[in-house]
Design a protein around this motif. Structure first.
Motif, PDB file in Angstrom:
ATOM      1  N   ARG A 281       0.835  -1.210   0.000  1.00 42.80           N
ATOM      2  CA  ARG A 281       0.000   0.000   0.000  1.00 42.80           C
ATOM      3  C   ARG A 281       0.871   1.262   0.000  1.00 42.80           C
ATOM      4  O   ARG A 281       0.557   2.239  -0.690  1.00 42.80           O
ATOM      5  N   GLN A 282       1.958   1.232   0.754  1.00 41.96           N
ATOM      6  CA  GLN A 282       2.852   2.383   0.787  1.00 41.96           C
ATOM      7  C   GLN A 282       3.496   2.610  -0.579  1.00 41.96           C
ATOM      8  O   GLN A 282       3.632   3.765  -1.032  1.00 41.96           O
ATOM      9  N   SER A 283       3.829   1.538  -1.287  1.00 45.60           N
ATOM     10  CA  SER A 283       4.422   1.672  -2.620  1.00 45.60           C
ATOM     11  C   SER A 283       3.428   2.270  -3.605  1.00 45.60           C
ATOM     12  O   SER A 283       3.807   3.069  -4.476  1.00 45.60           O
ATOM     13  N   ILE A 284       2.160   1.885  -3.492  1.00 48.07           N
ATOM     14  CA  ILE A 284       1.122   2.465  -4.347  1.00 48.07           C
ATOM     15  C   ILE A 284       1.020   3.962  -4.102  1.00 48.07           C
ATOM     16  O   ILE A 284       0.950   4.759  -5.044  1.00 48.07           O
ATOM     17  N   VAL A 285       1.032   4.340  -2.824  1.00 43.59           N
ATOM     18  CA  VAL A 285       0.938   5.762  -2.474  1.00 43.59           C
ATOM     19  C   VAL A 285       2.127   6.537  -3.040  1.00 43.59           C
ATOM     20  O   VAL A 285       1.966   7.631  -3.612  1.00 43.59           O
ATOM     21  N   GLN A 286       3.311   6.011  -2.890  1.00 45.28           N
ATOM     22  CA  GLN A 286       4.503   6.678  -3.418  1.00 45.28           C
ATOM     23  C   GLN A 286       4.429   6.782  -4.936  1.00 45.28           C
ATOM     24  O   GLN A 286       4.824   7.799  -5.521  1.00 45.28           O
ATOM     25  N   TRP A 287       3.942   5.733  -5.586  1.00 47.53           N
ATOM     26  CA  TRP A 287       3.805   5.727  -7.045  1.00 47.53           C
ATOM     27  C   TRP A 287       2.791   6.766  -7.492  1.00 47.53           C
ATOM     28  O   TRP A 287       3.025   7.498  -8.464  1.00 47.53           O
ATOM     29  N   TYR A 288       1.655   6.862  -6.796  1.00 49.11           N
ATOM     30  CA  TYR A 288       0.643   7.858  -7.152  1.00 49.11           C
ATOM     31  C   TYR A 288       1.185   9.281  -7.002  1.00 49.11           C
ATOM     32  O   TYR A 288       0.876  10.167  -7.804  1.00 49.11           O
ATOM     33  N   LYS A 289       2.001   9.487  -5.990  1.00 53.98           N
ATOM     34  CA  LYS A 289       2.580  10.812  -5.790  1.00 53.98           C
ATOM     35  C   LYS A 289       3.574  11.141  -6.898  1.00 53.98           C
ATOM     36  O   LYS A 289       3.580  12.253  -7.448  1.00 53.98           O
ATOM     37  N   ARG A 290       4.401  10.166  -7.265  1.00 55.36           N
ATOM     38  CA  ARG A 290       5.429  10.390  -8.282  1.00 55.36           C
ATOM     39  C   ARG A 290       4.825  10.532  -9.677  1.00 55.36           C
ATOM     40  O   ARG A 290       5.238  11.396 -10.453  1.00 55.36           O
ATOM     41  N   VAL A 291       3.850   9.699 -10.007  1.00 59.34           N
ATOM     42  CA  VAL A 291       3.307   9.669 -11.363  1.00 59.34           C
ATOM     43  C   VAL A 291       2.237  10.727 -11.575  1.00 59.34           C
ATOM     44  O   VAL A 291       2.207  11.404 -12.608  1.00 59.34           O
ATOM     45  N   TYR A 292       1.346  10.873 -10.597  1.00 62.00           N
ATOM     46  CA  TYR A 292       0.186  11.758 -10.773  1.00 62.00           C
ATOM     47  C   TYR A 292       0.207  13.018  -9.901  1.00 62.00           C
ATOM     48  O   TYR A 292      -0.645  13.895 -10.071  1.00 62.00           O
ATOM     49  N   GLY A 293       1.131  13.058  -8.927  1.00 63.39           N
ATOM     50  CA  GLY A 293       1.129  14.193  -7.999  1.00 63.39           C
ATOM     51  C   GLY A 293      -0.026  14.156  -7.024  1.00 63.39           C
ATOM     52  O   GLY A 293      -0.419  15.190  -6.478  1.00 63.39           O
ATOM     53  N   VAL A 294      -0.568  12.966  -6.752  1.00 64.76           N
ATOM     54  CA  VAL A 294      -1.724  12.800  -5.869  1.00 64.76           C
ATOM     55  C   VAL A 294      -1.265  12.206  -4.539  1.00 64.76           C
ATOM     56  O   VAL A 294      -0.523  11.219  -4.513  1.00 64.76           O
ATOM     57  N   SER A 295      -1.726  12.786  -3.440  1.00 64.64           N
ATOM     58  CA  SER A 295      -1.397  12.292  -2.103  1.00 64.64           C
ATOM     59  C   SER A 295      -2.527  11.409  -1.584  1.00 64.64           C
ATOM     60  O   SER A 295      -3.696  11.794  -1.631  1.00 64.64           O
ATOM     61  N   LEU A 296      -2.169  10.224  -1.096  1.00 63.68           N
ATOM     62  CA  LEU A 296      -3.138   9.275  -0.563  1.00 63.68           C
ATOM     63  C   LEU A 296      -2.633   8.744   0.770  1.00 63.68           C
ATOM     64  O   LEU A 296      -1.424   8.743   1.045  1.00 63.68           O
ATOM     65  N   ASP A 297      -3.532   8.261   1.595  1.00 64.96           N
ATOM     66  CA  ASP A 297      -3.193   7.656   2.883  1.00 64.96           C
ATOM     67  C   ASP A 297      -3.104   6.143   2.695  1.00 64.96           C
ATOM     68  O   ASP A 297      -4.103   5.511   2.336  1.00 64.96           O
ATOM     69  N   PRO A 298      -1.933   5.533   2.924  1.00 68.01           N
ATOM     70  CA  PRO A 298      -1.796   4.098   2.679  1.00 68.01           C
ATOM     71  C   PRO A 298      -2.632   3.232   3.610  1.00 68.01           C
ATOM     72  O   PRO A 298      -2.942   2.087   3.292  1.00 68.01           O
ATOM     73  N   GLU A 299      -3.028   3.774   4.757  1.00 71.36           N
ATOM     74  CA  GLU A 299      -3.811   2.994   5.716  1.00 71.36           C
ATOM     75  C   GLU A 299      -5.298   3.002   5.405  1.00 71.36           C
ATOM     76  O   GLU A 299      -6.000   2.028   5.674  1.00 71.36           O
TER      77      GLU A 299
END
Length: 384
Positions: free
Chosen positions: A76-94
């Protein structure tokens, strides 16, 4: 004696590709060399790091037990980091990520979670068949919304106003669009969020193609202000990371939506194999150069695919994104279905007819770029 089927089983039809690929296999078993340009099945391998991570995890004795329904924290943390890097979107991994066995599973879980019998679902008149099929299987009524061909296959928001009523519950959106290849735009997503808020419906965006032959930086629906209030976004590693058979995807959205879908999911399946999750962590760290190399391969196949369409006298839009080419038939071709069967049984070439994506696709075909350019050129040669 044959036990009677449930109503949903009598309403549903076997997936078109399931039927047609059986015909392809039969021809191949008879010794025919069928060139399959019908299905979007990536023919490249995942990254070496992805395969190494799977191999290492699978060799560990403690990797083979049940896993949490929400996946391991590292995934889940990797998905969040990927979304931030690719789309500039911040998400909560929990709270804002739910791993899925591919986004197709997510379509089913979302429909089971939010739709009651006789609710209405807005589905694009051209789109992934599962949106329509799953809605019908859960007893909802499908309402097709129009796409404007002369405006890049964008939704006709004005016409859609009259399609909404008190029973309208959910809207399916998919950009970059399959099958037409229409790109995603910020204006499109802003209009979609505004529409969903105005009519108090859940907006479900399916986003598996944003990294493939994209002509502009990729964009997520969740980058639009206020989207999390009314929207869920599905994403998948099948196409973007060459992991179609691995069945890895996720949904992103507000905690309330994630928790609701998790309630259904936890009663239907179990957590994803640990080795696949750890491999997905490695895949999400693929470099921009790795993705560029994949796109270079797809781009190298475009000339052959366009030559194939030219030989059939089809027309197409150069702005398409994704791993397909969507093309319009010439007037002298009577039907896409007839053309597909003639090519399959006379030239041993399989392509997809547009009508399987909706009635508006009757005069269209779709080519997949998931095969070496040499094979596509062979198909061109077979057309003479």
């Amino acid at each position: 004696m044959i036990i009677s089927l449930a109503q949903r089983a009598t309403q549903a039809q076997e997936y078109y590709f399931s039927v047609k690929l059986a015909e392809v296999r039969k021809l191949m078993a008879a010794g025919h060399d069928v060139i399959n340009m019908g299905i979007g099945n990536p023919d490249q391998s995942p990254s070496e790091a992805t395969i190494a991570a799977l191999s290492h995890s699978a060799s560990q004795a403690n990797s083979h037990g049940y896993q949490a329904y929400k996946g391991i924290p590292g995934f889940r943390q990797s998905i969040v980091q990927w979304y931030k890097r690719v789309y500039g979107v911040s998400l909560d991994p929990e709270t804002e990520i739910l791993p899925l066995i591919g986004s197709k599973e997510g379509i089913t879980h979302i429909s089971l979670t939010f739709l009651d019998a006789d609710d209405e679902v807005l589905v694009p008149e051209l789109g992934y068949p599962a949106y329509r099929a799953v809605s019908q299987m859960v007893g909802a009524n499908v309402v097709e919304y129009p796409l404007l061909e002369d405006q890049g296959w964008q939704p006709d928001w004005e016409a859609m106003q009259s399609l909404v009523n008190s029973k309208t519950k959910l809207l399916w959106l998919n950009y970059p669009h399959m099958p037409t290849g229409a790109p995603a735009t910020r204006e499109l997503f802003e209009n979609a969020v505004q529409f969903a808020k105005k009519h108090k419906i859940l907006l479900c965006h399916d986003n598996p193609y944003s990294l493939i032959l994209n002509q502009k930086p990729p964009i997520s629906l969740l980058s639009v202000e206020g989207a999390k209030e009314v929207a869920i976004e599905l994403n998948s590693m099948s196409k973007s990371h060459n992991m179609a058979g691995w069945r890895v995807g996720w949904m992103s959205g507000a905690k309330a939506y994630i928790d609701a879908v998790l309630t259904i999911k936890s009663n239907v399946d179990s957590g994803m194999f640990l080795g696949i999750q750890q491999a997905a962590v490695a895949a999400l760290q693929n470099t921009d150069q790795w993705h560029q190399a994949q796109n270079d391969i797809y781009r190298s196949r475009l000339d052959a695919a366009k030559a194939f369409l030219k030989a059939l006298h089809c027309t197409y839009d150069e702005s398409q994104e994704g791993m397909f080419l969507w093309a319009k038939l010439p007037e002298n071709v009577l039907s896409a279905e007839q053309l597909v069967d003639e090519l399959l049984y006379q030239k041993y070439i399989f392509i997809a007819p547009g009508f399987i994506f909706g009635p508006k696709g009757q005069r269209y075909i779709r080519l997949s770029l998931c095969m070496p350019a040499e094979r596509i050129w062979q198909a061109v040669q077979r057309l003479g």
